[in-house]
Design an enzyme around this catalytic site. Structure first.
Site, short mmCIF file in Angstrom:
data_model
loop_
_atom_site.label_atom_id
_atom_site.label_comp_id
_atom_site.label_asym_id
_atom_site.label_seq_id
_atom_site.Cartn_x
_atom_site.Cartn_y
_atom_site.Cartn_z
N HIS A 231 0.87 -1.08 -0.03
CA HIS A 231 0.08 0.13 0.01
C HIS A 231 1.06 1.16 0.18
CE1 HIS A 231 -2.86 -2.73 2.29
NE2 HIS A 231 -3.54 -2.47 1.18
N ARG B 102 -2.06 -6.22 -8.22
CA ARG B 102 -0.92 -7.19 -8.25
C ARG B 102 -0.90 -8.21 -9.23
NH1 ARG B 102 -3.18 -7.63 -2.11
NH2 ARG B 102 -5.08 -7.27 -3.65
N SER C 149 -2.75 -7.66 2.81
CA SER C 149 -2.79 -7.69 4.37
C SER C 149 -3.58 -8.57 5.01
CB SER C 149 -4.09 -6.43 4.48
OG SER C 149 -3.86 -5.34 4.25
N LYS D 95 -16.63 -7.37 6.16
CA LYS D 95 -15.57 -8.54 6.83
C LYS D 95 -15.41 -8.26 8.13
CE LYS D 95 -12.81 -6.97 2.79
NZ LYS D 95 -11.49 -6.76 2.40
P1 ADP Z 1 -9.64 -3.62 -0.42
O1 ADP Z 1 -10.28 -4.37 0.59
O2 ADP Z 1 -10.68 -2.37 -0.86
O3 ADP Z 1 -9.15 -4.42 -1.76
P2 ADP Z 1 -6.87 -3.36 0.32
O4 ADP Z 1 -6.54 -2.64 1.61
O5 ADP Z 1 -6.94 -4.70 0.54
O6 ADP Z 1 -8.45 -2.83 0.28
O7 ADP Z 1 -6.40 -2.83 -0.89
C1 ADP Z 1 -6.44 -1.54 -1.24
C2 ADP Z 1 -5.85 -1.34 -2.79
O8 ADP Z 1 -4.44 -1.61 -2.61
C3 ADP Z 1 -6.28 -2.24 -3.73
O9 ADP Z 1 -6.29 -1.50 -4.93
C4 ADP Z 1 -5.19 -3.26 -3.57
O10 ADP Z 1 -5.19 -3.99 -5.03
C5 ADP Z 1 -4.16 -2.39 -3.63
N1 ADP Z 1 -2.95 -3.31 -3.01
C6 ADP Z 1 -3.06 -4.10 -1.86
N2 ADP Z 1 -1.75 -4.70 -1.76
C7 ADP Z 1 -0.87 -4.27 -2.82
C8 ADP Z 1 0.35 -4.63 -3.16
N3 ADP Z 1 0.98 -5.55 -2.48
N4 ADP Z 1 0.66 -4.07 -4.35
C9 ADP Z 1 0.00 -3.28 -5.00
N5 ADP Z 1 -1.32 -2.72 -4.57
C10 ADP Z 1 -1.58 -3.38 -3.57
#
Ligand code: ADP
Length: 161
Positions: A17, A90, A128, A41
């Site tokens: 992030h 990703r 996460s 969730k």
């Molecule tokens: P959500 O539950 O909305 O997917 P996340 O917190 O999991 O929220 O992710 C927020 C954004 O960050 C999403 O667009 C996700 O694809 C991106 N993201 C999460 N981890 C990575 C990573 N390792 N590299 C690039 N983008 C990421």
């Protein structure tokens, strides 16, 4: 002036992030990290805890702000006067869902663009949920999240056991 919203649950914020936050802050005038409040969730961290961690680890980025949202992302984007929604991709598995969301949001508000940042290869596997699971089983998460966050995660999972 171009303002971008980077929405997510950030449960917890990872280096993946942070990489997107840093890179988008170099492209847009302002980046608002939008923290989702109404999660269906069951989150590991309360909303306030997630915000506090994001605040701490983004404090050096002068054009990054944090805001909460619940309800529709397009409404929040409009409310914040933002022009762009930023998402990270990703793998192909992210793409299908992200494309559907981007097209839905475009349909709901044609003035808002969704822009995707390709993950940096070293974070392409990082999520996460991986961090939460690893920590729960006493794995080393220090290479995936800042130290400030890893301490909070270990503290939290310890309480769960
Ligand atoms: P959500 O539950 O909305 O997917 P996340 O917190 O999991 O929220 O992710 C927020 C954004 O960050 C999403 O667009 C996700 O694809 C991106 N993201 C999460 N981890 C990575 C990573 N390792 N590299 C690039 N983008 C990421």
């Amino acid at each position: 002036m171009t303002t971008a919203i980077y929405p997510g649950s950030f449960d917890p914020i990872t280096y993946g992030h942070l990489d997107i936050i840093k890179r988008s802050s170099e492209v847009f005038d302002k980046v608002i990290v939008g923290v989702l409040k109404n999660q269906t969730k069951n989150p590991l961290f309360e909303f306030e805890e997630r915000v506090e961690m994001i605040r701490e680890v983004t404090k050096d980025y002068s054009n990054v702000e944090i805001a909460s949202y619940h309800g529709l992302l397009v409404d929040f984007t409009k409310e914040m006067n933002a022009d762009v929604i930023v998402r990270g991709i990703r793998a192909v598995s992210d793409f299908e869902y992200e494309l559907m969301m981007a097209q839905t949001n475009k349909q709901l508000n044609p003035n808002i663009e969704t822009m995707f940042f390709a993950t940096s290869s070293r974070y392409s596997f990082l999520s996460s949920s991986t961090v939460r699971e690893l920590a729960y089983f006493d794995g080393d998460i220090t290479q995936f999240v800042p130290e400030y966050v890893s301490e909070k995660v270990y503290e939290k999972v310890k309480k769960m056991k």
